[in-house]
Design a protein around this motif. Structure first.
Motif, PDB file in Angstrom:
ATOM      1  N   MET A  75       0.848  -1.183   0.000  1.00 28.84           N
ATOM      2  CA  MET A  75       0.000   0.000   0.000  1.00 28.84           C
ATOM      3  C   MET A  75       0.889   1.240   0.000  1.00 28.84           C
ATOM      4  SD  MET A  75      -2.820  -1.194   2.883  1.00 28.84           S
ATOM      5  CE  MET A  75      -3.833   0.272   2.691  1.00 28.84           C
ATOM      6  N   THR A  76       0.329   2.361  -0.442  1.00 28.45           N
ATOM      7  CA  THR A  76       0.983   3.658  -0.340  1.00 28.45           C
ATOM      8  C   THR A  76       0.200   4.499   0.657  1.00 28.45           C
ATOM      9  OG1 THR A  76      -0.287   4.791  -2.046  1.00 28.45           O
ATOM     10  CG2 THR A  76       1.572   3.437  -2.788  1.00 28.45           C
ATOM     11  N   PRO A  77       0.777   5.603   1.137  1.00 26.52           N
ATOM     12  CA  PRO A  77       0.025   6.454   2.068  1.00 26.52           C
ATOM     13  C   PRO A  77      -1.296   6.963   1.502  1.00 26.52           C
ATOM     14  CG  PRO A  77       2.356   6.994   2.159  1.00 26.52           C
ATOM     15  CD  PRO A  77       2.190   6.031   1.019  1.00 26.52           C
ATOM     16  N   ARG A  78      -1.434   6.994   0.186  1.00 27.52           N
ATOM     17  CA  ARG A  78      -2.682   7.460  -0.416  1.00 27.52           C
ATOM     18  C   ARG A  78      -3.766   6.389  -0.434  1.00 27.52           C
ATOM     19  NH1 ARG A  78      -0.958  11.045  -5.752  1.00 27.52           N
ATOM     20  NH2 ARG A  78       0.276  12.650  -4.640  1.00 27.52           N
ATOM     21  N   ASP A  79      -3.384   5.143  -0.273  1.00 26.66           N
ATOM     22  CA  ASP A  79      -4.363   4.052  -0.336  1.00 26.66           C
ATOM     23  C   ASP A  79      -5.131   3.974   0.978  1.00 26.66           C
ATOM     24  OD1 ASP A  79      -3.511   3.322  -2.873  1.00 26.66           O
ATOM     25  OD2 ASP A  79      -1.958   1.988  -2.073  1.00 26.66           O
ATOM     26  N   ARG A  80      -6.440   4.130   0.908  1.00 21.73           N
ATOM     27  CA  ARG A  80      -7.263   3.982   2.105  1.00 21.73           C
ATOM     28  C   ARG A  80      -7.587   2.517   2.367  1.00 21.73           C
ATOM     29  NH1 ARG A  80      -9.500   8.749   3.847  1.00 21.73           N
ATOM     30  NH2 ARG A  80      -9.934   7.472   5.694  1.00 21.73           N
ATOM     31  N   ALA A  81      -7.627   1.707   1.293  1.00 20.05           N
ATOM     32  CA  ALA A  81      -7.937   0.287   1.430  1.00 20.05           C
ATOM     33  C   ALA A  81      -7.471  -0.449   0.187  1.00 20.05           C
ATOM     34  CB  ALA A  81      -9.434   0.071   1.647  1.00 20.05           C
ATOM     35  N   VAL A  82      -7.250  -1.761   0.342  1.00 18.53           N
ATOM     36  CA  VAL A  82      -6.904  -2.622  -0.783  1.00 18.53           C
ATOM     37  C   VAL A  82      -7.791  -3.855  -0.734  1.00 18.53           C
ATOM     38  CG1 VAL A  82      -4.513  -1.849  -0.964  1.00 18.53           C
ATOM     39  CG2 VAL A  82      -5.080  -3.747   0.540  1.00 18.53           C
ATOM     40  N   ALA A  83      -7.956  -4.485  -1.891  1.00 20.01           N
ATOM     41  CA  ALA A  83      -8.806  -5.672  -1.988  1.00 20.01           C
ATOM     42  C   ALA A  83      -7.973  -6.935  -1.785  1.00 20.01           C
ATOM     43  CB  ALA A  83      -9.499  -5.718  -3.342  1.00 20.01           C
ATOM     44  N   VAL A  84      -8.537  -7.883  -1.051  1.00 17.56           N
ATOM     45  CA  VAL A  84      -7.931  -9.193  -0.825  1.00 17.56           C
ATOM     46  C   VAL A  84      -8.983 -10.241  -1.174  1.00 17.56           C
ATOM     47  CG1 VAL A  84      -6.887 -10.748   0.858  1.00 17.56           C
ATOM     48  CG2 VAL A  84      -6.477  -8.286   1.026  1.00 17.56           C
ATOM     49  N   THR A  85      -8.587 -11.221  -1.989  1.00 17.75           N
ATOM     50  CA  THR A  85      -9.519 -12.258  -2.420  1.00 17.75           C
ATOM     51  C   THR A  85      -9.234 -13.550  -1.664  1.00 17.75           C
ATOM     52  OG1 THR A  85      -9.664 -11.296  -4.631  1.00 17.75           O
ATOM     53  CG2 THR A  85     -10.405 -13.576  -4.376  1.00 17.75           C
ATOM     54  N   PRO A  93      -3.059   7.524  10.228  1.00 18.95           N
ATOM     55  CA  PRO A  93      -2.314   8.195   9.158  1.00 18.95           C
ATOM     56  C   PRO A  93      -1.000   7.468   8.880  1.00 18.95           C
ATOM     57  CG  PRO A  93      -3.084   9.770  10.807  1.00 18.95           C
ATOM     58  CD  PRO A  93      -3.318   8.404  11.378  1.00 18.95           C
ATOM     59  N   ALA A  94      -0.672   7.340   7.618  1.00 17.85           N
ATOM     60  CA  ALA A  94       0.587   6.707   7.249  1.00 17.85           C
ATOM     61  C   ALA A  94       1.750   7.621   7.607  1.00 17.85           C
ATOM     62  CB  ALA A  94       0.600   6.380   5.760  1.00 17.85           C
ATOM     63  N   ALA A 115       5.066   9.550   6.837  1.00 21.01           N
ATOM     64  CA  ALA A 115       5.560  10.156   5.600  1.00 21.01           C
ATOM     65  C   ALA A 115       7.013   9.836   5.315  1.00 21.01           C
ATOM     66  CB  ALA A 115       5.379  11.672   5.658  1.00 21.01           C
ATOM     67  N   SER A 116       7.733   9.288   6.290  1.00 25.75           N
ATOM     68  CA  SER A 116       9.167   9.087   6.108  1.00 25.75           C
ATOM     69  C   SER A 116       9.610   7.637   6.180  1.00 25.75           C
ATOM     70  CB  SER A 116       9.948   9.885   7.156  1.00 25.75           C
ATOM     71  OG  SER A 116       9.603   9.461   8.468  1.00 25.75           O
ATOM     72  N   ARG A 117       8.817   6.785   6.830  1.00 19.30           N
ATOM     73  CA  ARG A 117       9.234   5.397   6.986  1.00 19.30           C
ATOM     74  C   ARG A 117       8.086   4.454   6.663  1.00 19.30           C
ATOM     75  NH1 ARG A 117       7.627   2.817  11.701  1.00 19.30           N
ATOM     76  NH2 ARG A 117       6.473   4.151  13.150  1.00 19.30           N
ATOM     77  N   GLN A 118       8.465   3.240   6.362  1.00 18.86           N
ATOM     78  CA  GLN A 118       7.503   2.203   6.012  1.00 18.86           C
ATOM     79  C   GLN A 118       6.820   1.665   7.271  1.00 18.86           C
ATOM     80  OE1 GLN A 118       9.077  -1.685   4.563  1.00 18.86           O
ATOM     81  NE2 GLN A 118       8.120  -1.087   2.635  1.00 18.86           N
ATOM     82  N   LEU A 119       5.507   1.478   7.200  1.00 14.98           N
ATOM     83  CA  LEU A 119       4.767   0.790   8.249  1.00 14.98           C
ATOM     84  C   LEU A 119       4.640  -0.673   7.842  1.00 14.98           C
ATOM     85  CD1 LEU A 119       1.897   3.344   9.023  1.00 14.98           C
ATOM     86  CD2 LEU A 119       4.133   3.121  10.129  1.00 14.98           C
ATOM     87  N   ILE A 120       4.925  -1.577   8.780  1.00 15.04           N
ATOM     88  CA  ILE A 120       5.028  -2.998   8.445  1.00 15.04           C
ATOM     89  C   ILE A 120       4.133  -3.800   9.372  1.00 15.04           C
ATOM     90  CG2 ILE A 120       6.602  -4.950   8.186  1.00 15.04           C
ATOM     91  CD1 ILE A 120       8.869  -2.930   7.815  1.00 15.04           C
ATOM     92  N   THR A 127       4.187   2.013   2.228  1.00 18.90           N
ATOM     93  CA  THR A 127       5.484   2.609   1.921  1.00 18.90           C
ATOM     94  C   THR A 127       5.340   4.004   1.324  1.00 18.90           C
ATOM     95  OG1 THR A 127       6.242   0.363   1.407  1.00 18.90           O
ATOM     96  CG2 THR A 127       7.683   2.184   0.785  1.00 18.90           C
ATOM     97  N   PRO A 128       5.843   5.034   2.014  1.00 14.34           N
ATOM     98  CA  PRO A 128       5.925   6.367   1.404  1.00 14.34           C
ATOM     99  C   PRO A 128       7.124   6.443   0.463  1.00 14.34           C
ATOM    100  CG  PRO A 128       6.839   6.438   3.602  1.00 14.34           C
ATOM    101  CD  PRO A 128       6.332   5.033   3.395  1.00 14.34           C
TER     102      PRO A 128
END
Length: 256
Positions: free
Chosen positions: A51-61, A119-120, A122-127, A161-162
């Protein structure tokens, strides 16, 4: 990836540093009682979530590949590593899967949404790690025989990931067991790294090799063993470290 009961022997050793982890949760597995195992068959795509900081949600099947109803639930953990590379997972409310519990009929498929609630950075990846887990006690009995419930689960990494977040890898090598080098790689960056291959080379000759899927999270280090077919001769050599994105980083070293 499709998870079947035939993979239970792999499940006995959770592989948390690979692309996915297979976890076995068995009730009474050490009792020694000879009873049949009960487990569902399901698959989840994608097996790694970006995901990117702009993504509010992603789809999982999620797909029920079996011929019986399956009940699944989701657990979400913040994932980090200690400086020595030991994994740590802590339950988190940063993410939510909607719905968090689902019931799938045989051969049914459902698209769920994974959403970030905070909020994501802006400088580091959230994992994180998302674990999709079977709930066998909630599923109907599949026949009249006594069965041992076995809960199968898939653990998938989630990376938010920003643009500024990057891995920073430095690797060194030291003598290991016979015909092997212990390669220590440290990640001082702000995003994960996954080592897929290490080649110790002298010119066009490959002296030793490591293949795997080792994750190195920010602030952590991992030690990997590159093994050769014969004793490593002393002198200058190159350490080629290949990552999951196809890039290769080269380090010079001198074999003792």
């Amino acid at each position: 990836m499709k998870l079947t009961p035939n993979m239970l022997n792999l499940a006995l050793a959770p592989i948390l540093r690979g692309p996915i982890a297979i976890i076995l949760l068995a009730s009474g597995i050490l009792s020694g009682a000879p009873m049949p195992a009960q487990a569902g068959v399901f698959s989840v795509t994608p097996v790694r979530i970006y995901m990117t900081p702009r993504d509010r949600a992603v789809a999982v099947t999620i797909t029920n590949e079996g011929d019986a109803e399956v009940v699944l639930q989701a657990d979400l953990n913040a994932w980090s590593q200690k400086p020595d590379g030991t994994d740590e997972q802590v339950p988190t409310e940063d993410l939510i899967l909607s719905p968090p519990i689902l019931k799938l009929a045989p051969n049914a498929r459902q698209v769920v949404r994974l959403a970030l609630l905070k909020p994501a950075d802006a400088s580091r990846q959230l994992i994180y790690r998302m674990i999709i887990r079977e709930v066998p006690e909630a599923a109907p009995a599949r026949d009249k025989t006594m069965q041992m419930p076995i809960a199968l689960a898939l653990s998938m990494p989630v990376f938010i990931t920003p643009p500024p977040a990057k891995r920073e890898i430095n690797c060194q090598a030291a003598p290991g067991a016979a015909q092997a080098l212990n390669v220590t790689c440290t990640n001082s960056g702000t995003a994960y790294a996954q080592v897929r291959e290490i080649l110790v080379k002298r010119g066009t000759q490959t002296l030793a090799k490591f293949e795997g899927g080792t994750y190195i999270l920010p602030g952590a280090r991992q030690i990997m063993s590159a093994k050769g077919e014969q004793a490593l001769s002393p002198g200058p050599a190159q350490l080629n470290v290949g990552f999951d994105d196809g890039r290769v980083q080269t380090f010079d070293l001198t074999l003792p």
